[in-house]
Design a protein around this motif. Structure first.
Motif, mmCIF file in Angstrom:
data_model
loop_
_atom_site.group_PDB
_atom_site.id
_atom_site.type_symbol
_atom_site.label_atom_id
_atom_site.label_comp_id
_atom_site.label_asym_id
_atom_site.label_seq_id
_atom_site.Cartn_x
_atom_site.Cartn_y
_atom_site.Cartn_z
ATOM 1 N N GLY A 166 0.821 -1.210 0.000
ATOM 2 C CA GLY A 166 0.000 0.000 0.000
ATOM 3 C C GLY A 166 0.855 1.260 0.000
ATOM 4 N N LEU A 167 1.929 1.251 0.794
ATOM 5 C CA LEU A 167 2.836 2.403 0.813
ATOM 6 C C LEU A 167 3.537 2.577 -0.532
ATOM 7 N N LEU A 168 3.965 1.466 -1.126
ATOM 8 C CA LEU A 168 4.619 1.532 -2.430
ATOM 9 C C LEU A 168 3.659 2.072 -3.487
ATOM 10 N N CYS A 169 2.411 1.641 -3.428
ATOM 11 C CA CYS A 169 1.401 2.127 -4.381
ATOM 12 C C CYS A 169 1.126 3.612 -4.196
ATOM 13 N N ALA A 170 1.075 4.036 -2.938
ATOM 14 C CA ALA A 170 0.827 5.451 -2.659
ATOM 15 C C ALA A 170 1.965 6.327 -3.181
ATOM 16 N N HIS A 171 3.147 5.713 -3.369
ATOM 17 C CA HIS A 171 4.318 6.437 -3.891
ATOM 18 C C HIS A 171 4.775 5.836 -5.219
ATOM 19 N N ALA A 172 3.828 5.299 -5.994
ATOM 20 C CA ALA A 172 4.177 4.617 -7.244
ATOM 21 C C ALA A 172 4.996 5.521 -8.161
ATOM 22 N N GLN A 177 10.986 6.370 0.678
ATOM 23 C CA GLN A 177 12.151 6.446 1.559
ATOM 24 C C GLN A 177 12.149 5.293 2.563
ATOM 25 N N ARG A 178 13.305 4.652 2.687
ATOM 26 C CA ARG A 178 13.424 3.480 3.540
ATOM 27 C C ARG A 178 13.070 3.778 5.000
ATOM 28 N N ASP A 179 13.606 4.863 5.543
ATOM 29 C CA ASP A 179 13.337 5.170 6.945
ATOM 30 C C ASP A 179 11.872 5.527 7.170
ATOM 31 N N LYS A 183 9.486 3.437 9.772
ATOM 32 C CA LYS A 183 8.823 4.091 10.909
ATOM 33 C C LYS A 183 7.304 4.063 10.777
ATOM 34 N N THR A 184 6.808 4.026 9.531
ATOM 35 C CA THR A 184 5.361 3.961 9.325
ATOM 36 C C THR A 184 4.810 2.589 9.661
ATOM 37 N N ILE A 185 5.515 1.543 9.230
ATOM 38 C CA ILE A 185 4.992 0.185 9.383
ATOM 39 C C ILE A 185 5.583 -0.541 10.580
ATOM 40 N N TRP A 186 6.894 -0.389 10.781
ATOM 41 C CA TRP A 186 7.563 -1.122 11.865
ATOM 42 C C TRP A 186 7.820 -0.252 13.099
ATOM 43 N N ILE A 187 7.484 1.032 13.033
ATOM 44 C CA ILE A 187 7.652 1.982 14.140
ATOM 45 C C ILE A 187 9.114 2.371 14.364
ATOM 46 N N ASP A 188 10.030 1.417 14.244
ATOM 47 C CA ASP A 188 11.445 1.663 14.539
ATOM 48 C C ASP A 188 12.277 1.258 13.323
ATOM 49 N N ASP A 189 13.290 2.068 12.973
ATOM 50 C CA ASP A 189 14.120 1.764 11.802
ATOM 51 C C ASP A 189 15.421 1.062 12.197
ATOM 52 N N ASN A 218 15.503 -1.303 -6.081
ATOM 53 C CA ASN A 218 16.231 -0.682 -4.968
ATOM 54 C C ASN A 218 16.832 0.643 -5.427
ATOM 55 N N ILE A 219 16.671 1.652 -4.640
ATOM 56 C CA ILE A 219 17.345 2.932 -4.875
ATOM 57 C C ILE A 219 18.412 3.044 -3.808
ATOM 58 N N HIS A 220 19.664 2.813 -4.192
ATOM 59 C CA HIS A 220 20.753 2.671 -3.225
ATOM 60 C C HIS A 220 20.841 3.861 -2.257
ATOM 61 N N GLY A 221 20.843 3.523 -0.987
ATOM 62 C CA GLY A 221 20.990 4.543 0.043
ATOM 63 C C GLY A 221 19.731 5.341 0.331
ATOM 64 N N LYS A 222 18.641 5.040 -0.403
ATOM 65 C CA LYS A 222 17.422 5.829 -0.215
ATOM 66 C C LYS A 222 16.201 4.971 0.120
ATOM 67 N N GLY A 223 15.915 3.973 -0.706
ATOM 68 C CA GLY A 223 14.739 3.170 -0.447
ATOM 69 C C GLY A 223 14.354 2.324 -1.644
ATOM 70 N N TYR A 224 13.051 2.325 -1.956
ATOM 71 C CA TYR A 224 12.529 1.497 -3.030
ATOM 72 C C TYR A 224 11.626 2.326 -3.949
ATOM 73 N N LYS A 225 11.456 1.814 -5.159
ATOM 74 C CA LYS A 225 10.524 2.451 -6.075
ATOM 75 C C LYS A 225 9.710 1.370 -6.766
ATOM 76 N N LEU A 226 8.379 1.532 -6.700
ATOM 77 C CA LEU A 226 7.475 0.656 -7.439
ATOM 78 C C LEU A 226 7.309 1.214 -8.842
ATOM 79 N N ILE A 227 7.817 0.489 -9.822
ATOM 80 C CA ILE A 227 7.687 0.899 -11.222
ATOM 81 C C ILE A 227 6.450 0.256 -11.797
#
Length: 232
Positions: A166-172, A177-179, A183-189, A218-227
Motif C-alpha cells: 500500500g505504501l509503495l502504491c501510494a508512492h508509485a 524512503q526506507r526510513d 517508521k510507518t509500518i515497523w515503528i522503529d528503523d 532498490n534505490i541505493h541509500g534511499k529506499g525502493y521504487k514501485l515501477i
C-alpha cells in the motif's frame, strides 16, 4: 477502548505469563494465556482473536511452528514474538514466517503495550494517504481485503505485505524512503526491522512477477521504487 480486543498470549513461563495477562487486562484487553504451543493452537481454532503474542521457545510446539499454523488459518492476524534469543538468524526466521514484531526479553510492559497498540492502529487502516483500490500494471490491489488480483488469480496478502505494498502504491513511480517506510509500518528503523522489510520486499516481488511491466527496484541509500505503467 470501546470494546475489549482479544489477545492470544502463549508463554510457558507461568509467572511471566500471568504477569503479562494481568497487565494486558488492566490495560483494557482480554488476554487468554496458554502454557504451550499445542494449547495455543487449540485456543486459536476455538476463539476469535485480534492479535497473537507468542513466545518462541515453548514445549510441545514452538512459537515458529505455531505461527506458521496460525498463518495458514488466518493470513491477516498480527503476530508478535517474545524471545530471549537475539541471534539474527532466529529473528529473521520469525519475520519470514510473517511476524509483525519481535520483542527480546527482558522487556518492559509499557514497550509491549506500545507495540500492540501501534500494530492494531495500522491494522485498522488509520492511514489517510492510501486509497482502497490500486491498479498496478495488470494487477488490482484491494487494500481493505488485502487481495492482489491478476486475471483469475487472487492472492491473499498478509497484513505486513499489504501495508508495505500500500505504501509503495501510494508512492508509485516515486522513491519510497526506507526510513519513512520503516517508521510507518515497523515503528522503529533498527537493523532487524530493516532486514524484515527486505524480506517482505522479496515476497512482494514474487507476488508481482506475473506482470513484466511491474517491478520494485532498490534505490541505493534511499529506499525502493514501485515501477508501474500509468493506467487511466
Amino acid at each position: 477502548m470501546d470494546e475489549k480486543l482479544q489477545i492470544l498470549l502463549c508463554e510457558d513461563d507461568e509467572n511471566l505469563g500471568m504477569l503479562l495477562r494481568e497487565y494486558l487486562q488492566a490495560k483494557g484487553y482480554s488476554a487468554e494465556l496458554c502454557p504451550d504451543g499445542e494449547a495455543g493452537y487449540k485456543a486459536f481454532l476455538k476463539n476469535k482473536y485480534d492479535l497473537c503474542v507468542l513466545d518462541v521457545m515453548m514445549p510441545k510446539k514452538d512459537g515458529f511452528t505455531l505461527a506458521q499454523e496460525i498463518r495458514q488459518a488466518n493470513a491477516e492476524i498480527p503476530i508478535i514474538f517474545l524471545t530471549a534469543k537475539t541471534l539474527k538468524e532466529d529473528i529473521l526466521e520469525g519475520f519470514k514466517i510473517g511476524a509483525d514484531d519481535y520483542i527480546t526479553k527482558p522487556f518492559s510492559m509499557e514497550e509491549l503495550t506500545f507495540r500492540i497498540e501501534a500494530i492494531l492502529r495500522r491494522v485498522r487502516g488509520k492511514r489517510t494517504k492510501e486509497s482502497n483500490m490500486y491498479k498496478i500494471g495488470r494487477f488490482t490491489f484491494d487494500t481493505q481485503k488485502q487481495i492482489l488480483s491478476i486475471g483469475d488469480k487472487h492472492t491473499k496478502l498478509t497484513t505486513k505485505e499489504s501495508e508495505l505494498l500500500g505504501l509503495l502504491c501510494a508512492h508509485a513511480n516515486e522513491i519510497l524512503q526506507r526510513d519513512f517506510a520503516l517508521k510507518t509500518i515497523w515503528i522503529d528503523d533498527n537493523y532487524f526491522n530493516a532486514r524484515s522489510m527486505d524480506v517482505y520486499i522479496t515476497k512482494l516481488r514474487k507476488h508481482l512477477k506475473d506482470d513484466d511491466s511491474v517491478e520494485i527496484i532498490n534505490i541505493h541509500g534511499k529506499g525502493y521504487k514501485l515501477i508501474t505503467p500509468d493506467r487511466d
